[in-house]
Design a protein around this motif. Sequence first.
Motif, PDB file in Angstrom:
ATOM      1  N   THR A 251       0.823  -1.216   0.000  1.00 40.55           N
ATOM      2  CA  THR A 251       0.000   0.000   0.000  1.00 40.55           C
ATOM      3  C   THR A 251       0.853   1.260   0.000  1.00 40.55           C
ATOM      4  N   GLY A 252       1.972   1.248   0.717  1.00 38.71           N
ATOM      5  CA  GLY A 252       2.828   2.429   0.756  1.00 38.71           C
ATOM      6  C   GLY A 252       3.362   2.800  -0.611  1.00 38.71           C
ATOM      7  N   PHE A 253       3.744   1.794  -1.398  1.00 39.05           N
ATOM      8  CA  PHE A 253       4.252   2.066  -2.734  1.00 39.05           C
ATOM      9  C   PHE A 253       3.160   2.633  -3.632  1.00 39.05           C
ATOM     10  N   SER A 254       1.930   2.173  -3.438  1.00 40.58           N
ATOM     11  CA  SER A 254       0.823   2.710  -4.237  1.00 40.58           C
ATOM     12  C   SER A 254       0.506   4.149  -3.854  1.00 40.58           C
ATOM     13  N   VAL A 255       0.552   4.462  -2.566  1.00 43.35           N
ATOM     14  CA  VAL A 255       0.327   5.843  -2.127  1.00 43.35           C
ATOM     15  C   VAL A 255       1.363   6.762  -2.743  1.00 43.35           C
ATOM     16  N   GLN A 256       2.614   6.324  -2.726  1.00 40.31           N
ATOM     17  CA  GLN A 256       3.691   7.109  -3.323  1.00 40.31           C
ATOM     18  C   GLN A 256       3.487   7.268  -4.831  1.00 40.31           C
ATOM     19  N   ALA A 257       3.155   6.157  -5.506  1.00 40.80           N
ATOM     20  CA  ALA A 257       2.975   6.208  -6.955  1.00 40.80           C
ATOM     21  C   ALA A 257       1.812   7.113  -7.342  1.00 40.80           C
ATOM     22  N   LEU A 258       0.736   7.104  -6.545  1.00 43.49           N
ATOM     23  CA  LEU A 258      -0.405   7.976  -6.825  1.00 43.49           C
ATOM     24  C   LEU A 258       0.007   9.444  -6.773  1.00 43.49           C
ATOM     25  N   ALA A 259       0.783   9.812  -5.774  1.00 45.71           N
ATOM     26  CA  ALA A 259       1.247  11.199  -5.664  1.00 45.71           C
ATOM     27  C   ALA A 259       2.098  11.589  -6.875  1.00 45.71           C
ATOM     28  N   GLU A 260       2.917  10.643  -7.349  1.00 45.19           N
ATOM     29  CA  GLU A 260       3.769  10.938  -8.504  1.00 45.19           C
ATOM     30  C   GLU A 260       2.958  11.095  -9.782  1.00 45.19           C
ATOM     31  N   VAL A 261       1.938  10.253  -9.960  1.00 47.43           N
ATOM     32  CA  VAL A 261       1.093  10.373 -11.147  1.00 47.43           C
ATOM     33  C   VAL A 261       0.346  11.705 -11.129  1.00 47.43           C
ATOM     34  N   LYS A 262      -0.130  12.122  -9.965  1.00 51.14           N
ATOM     35  CA  LYS A 262      -0.811  13.415  -9.877  1.00 51.14           C
ATOM     36  C   LYS A 262       0.138  14.559 -10.231  1.00 51.14           C
ATOM     37  N   ALA A 263       1.373  14.489  -9.718  1.00 51.25           N
ATOM     38  CA  ALA A 263       2.354  15.537 -10.020  1.00 51.25           C
ATOM     39  C   ALA A 263       2.650  15.572 -11.514  1.00 51.25           C
ATOM     40  N   LEU A 264       2.768  14.393 -12.120  1.00 55.30           N
ATOM     41  CA  LEU A 264       3.022  14.316 -13.559  1.00 55.30           C
ATOM     42  C   LEU A 264       1.852  14.884 -14.351  1.00 55.30           C
ATOM     43  N   ALA A 265       0.621  14.536 -13.952  1.00 59.76           N
ATOM     44  CA  ALA A 265      -0.561  14.988 -14.687  1.00 59.76           C
ATOM     45  C   ALA A 265      -0.756  16.499 -14.591  1.00 59.76           C
ATOM     46  N   ARG A 266      -0.207  17.112 -13.564  1.00 61.82           N
ATOM     47  CA  ARG A 266      -0.287  18.579 -13.473  1.00 61.82           C
ATOM     48  C   ARG A 266       0.697  19.262 -14.423  1.00 61.82           C
ATOM     49  N   LYS A 267       1.766  18.544 -14.827  1.00 63.10           N
ATOM     50  CA  LYS A 267       2.774  19.129 -15.710  1.00 63.10           C
ATOM     51  C   LYS A 267       2.486  18.875 -17.187  1.00 63.10           C
ATOM     52  N   VAL A 268       1.991  17.676 -17.485  1.00 63.98           N
ATOM     53  CA  VAL A 268       1.758  17.309 -18.878  1.00 63.98           C
ATOM     54  C   VAL A 268       0.571  18.097 -19.437  1.00 63.98           C
TER      55      VAL A 268
END
Length: 394
Positions: A251-268
Amino acid sequence: MDLSYSPAEHAFQSEVRAFLAEALPSDIAARVARGDGPTRDDMEAWHRILNDKNWLAGPWPTEFGGQGWGPIELHIFEEECALANAPRIVPFGLKMLGPVLMKFGTKSQQAEYLPRILDGRDWWCQGYSEPGAGSDLASLKTRAEREGDHYVVTGQKTWTTLGQYANRIFCLVRTKFDGKPQEGISFLLVDLDLPGIEMRPIRLIEGGYEVNEVFFTDVRVPVANLVGDENMGWTIAKYLLGHERTNIAGTGFSVQALAEVKALARKVLRGGKPLIQNPLFAARLARVEAELDAMRLTNLRMLSLAADGGQLTFEPSMLKIKGTEIRQTLNDLARRALGPAAAPFPSEDLDNLAIAPPGHAQNAAGYFNNRKISIYGGSNEIQRNILAKGMMRG
């Protein structure tokens, strides 16, 4: 999502965060965040740091060198480590063999092997799967025939993760050759320096090398290395796999990955607007976030049950299925967000891209490598069978 921890659990969470901020080397965290590691040196360095803190084996009973953490404390520790980009603790000795030895091992086996797991003298790997016995583990063919004070082991294991670093392997071997397949399996500890053992690397689709084939040719293993009684290996194997499948949920890795996808989606940008404003992408992101929140709550309910002495049966299979599906969905969303920029395998190729997220570079290597997580530890199809049988019996 704000999880409802008790005041003591919140205090422990704060303690873990403070420790990670102070003790986790920044260069190691940076490599983990980029997807370039951790290296063997990184894993061993983090192992030593945690052992010095006496947090390496937090859930172990104090009599064996642990802290006696309950399931919720372990969950908090692992989630905070994942969010801080700490190297994942190699599980084979600490989370698999350690609990097995505490439950099934002799006093001499516990005294011999448990301290060596903690101080890093032994790096264990797992000898379960074979070319014809993966999800159908009971059909394994590796033989261990007794000759006096030794077993003579002949056969092959495959998908042996990080075996290239290990000096010991715990194996399921066949010691009885008639009757039900499950009734003729034993659990054996093997020194990888013994004559007759060959380790061959398996190169993965993304070019990495973390799994191996192991060949045994007339390897003489002392009978004293048998854990539990002869032919009770299937019972031990199921006990160990319960620990492994809960751990795989990540679960911790998924929480981290979700934050990264959100950060990426704000830039793209898509059509001149941030991708996160795209209705279809936003809907996909919202769905996986809701699934992750539900899984975290379910995980905590199970942990609370276990902490109160309840018996988990097929629940780890449910966590394994959902946890691995969520992690793969997040990988897929990152790949979709990056588009052609996801193609490079080395993370350095993404470092100079303006759209690259601040954390892990979601490149092709990471995407392809994580396709395996719904297979190892018992494929998700097998886990669904376990769930179906458990529900029908219940």
